[in-house]
Enzyme design. Structure first.
Site, PDB file in Angstrom:
ATOM      1  N   HIS A   1       0.516  -1.530  -0.079  1.00 19.58           N
ATOM      2  CA  HIS A   1      -0.207   0.105   0.103  1.00 19.58           C
ATOM      3  C   HIS A   1       0.742   1.405  -0.083  1.00 19.58           C
ATOM      4  CE1 HIS A   1      -3.309  -2.499   2.070  1.00 19.58           C
ATOM      5  NE2 HIS A   1      -3.733  -2.265   1.385  1.00 19.58           N
TER       6      HIS A   1
ATOM      7  N   CYS B   1      -2.864   0.766   9.516  1.00 22.45           N
ATOM      8  CA  CYS B   1      -3.501  -0.166   9.418  1.00 22.45           C
ATOM      9  C   CYS B   1      -4.576  -0.734  10.026  1.00 22.45           C
ATOM     10  CB  CYS B   1      -2.727  -1.559   8.744  1.00 22.45           C
ATOM     11  SG  CYS B   1      -1.212  -1.532   7.771  1.00 22.45           S
TER      12      CYS B   1
HETATM   13  N1  GLY Z   1      -2.622  -8.740   5.047  1.00 25.91           N
HETATM   14  C1  GLY Z   1      -3.032  -7.330   4.615  1.00 25.91           C
HETATM   15  C2  GLY Z   1      -3.604  -7.316   3.516  1.00 25.91           C
HETATM   16  O1  GLY Z   1      -2.365  -8.138   2.532  1.00 25.91           O
HETATM   17  O2  GLY Z   1      -4.332  -6.699   2.898  1.00 25.91           O
END
Ligand code: GLY
Length: 253
Positions: A161, A248
């Site tokens: 991300h 997150c």
């Molecule tokens: N484990 C977090 C994701 O891959 O979205």
């Protein structure tokens, strides 16, 4: 300043979270302990924290940041890319309606995970990644424009991300690592370069003047403190095992 945070408790299925790491499986009880300390840290920063119950069918659901974008003007329910995460958005509209009068949605075939969205004042940088497609970014930019907010796209090469490798710390300060060190769009910021060995710590979180950073990254800590911030260290080793970082684990607004 942020006033609220929402988190989701990890469930035992966290051991099956999606991962690209070779750090092993998370230990559920340890993940719970770390999550409790994370919530305590948010509360110590005077945030009112709502803890949502675990969603056992969704191993990655503790990474609540991905399923909604909370702006000062509206909340936006996202559209996770992977089937195993798609159901995480269920119920979020009702939760966010407790705080927001306007809730928008990203609709398929667009995909967008808010781990790919970084707010810097009234502007939102949107990573185009394996999780967020151009349609998702375009839909988001259109929604933002209704509220006099702007967005722009940043193509990702390697990272999961956008916020895996870059964090805005307010006051024009930005942590950058890896592929984002050369990103033109970030050149006007006071960039704090995070060394490759510590790139996990590029995902640190500004909250009301202080910065949460993951434990075990002394060089990054020094740099952030040198930039004038008090730091709060948190161990998130079990979440790191499934590619998750500090940001997150919550929605902050
Ligand atoms: N484990 C977090 C994701 O891959 O979205």
């Amino acid at each position: 300043m942020f006033r609220y945070a929402i988190v989701r408790s990890p469930g035992p299925s966290i051991i099956d979270g999606i991962t690209s790491s070779s750090l092993g499986k998370p230990v559920y009880t340890l993940a719970l302990e770390q999550h409790t300390k994370y919530v305590e840290a948010l509360e110590n920063l005077r945030l009112e924290v709502q803890i949502l119950p675990e969603k056992e069918l969704f191993p990655d659901s503790a990474f609540l940041e991905d399923v909604a974008l909370c702006t000062p003007s509206c909340a936006i329910i996202t559209q996770p890319a992977l089937f195993s995460r798609r159901g995480e958005i269920e119920g979020m509209k009702e939760v966010l309606a407790e705080y927001y009068s306007t809730i928008e949605e990203i609709l398929p075939p667009a995909t967008l995970e808010a781990g790919d969205v970084m707010m810097a004042g009234n502007h939102f940088f949107i990573g185009i990644s394996n999780r967020t497609n151009t349609e998702g970014a375009d839909q988001l930019i259109k929604i933002l424009s209704k509220y006099k907010l702007t967005g722009s796209k940043i193509p990702l090469e390697k990272m999961l991300h956008l916020k895996s490798g870059v964090s805005y710390l307010e006051n024009n300060n930005m942590l950058v690592s890896g592929e984002f060190i050369k990103t033109k769009e970030f050149e006007s910021y006071n960039r704090i370069i995070i060394a490759d060995e510590e790139c996990y710590a590029a995902n640190s979180v500004w909250i009301n003047g202080k910065v949460l950073i993951p434990e075990g990254f002394p060089d990054t800590r020094k740099k952030i403190e040198k930039a004038g911030y008090e730091t709060i260290l948190l161990n998130v080793s079990e979440f790191r095992k499934i590619d998750g970082g500090l940001s997150c684990l919550s929605l902050r607004f």
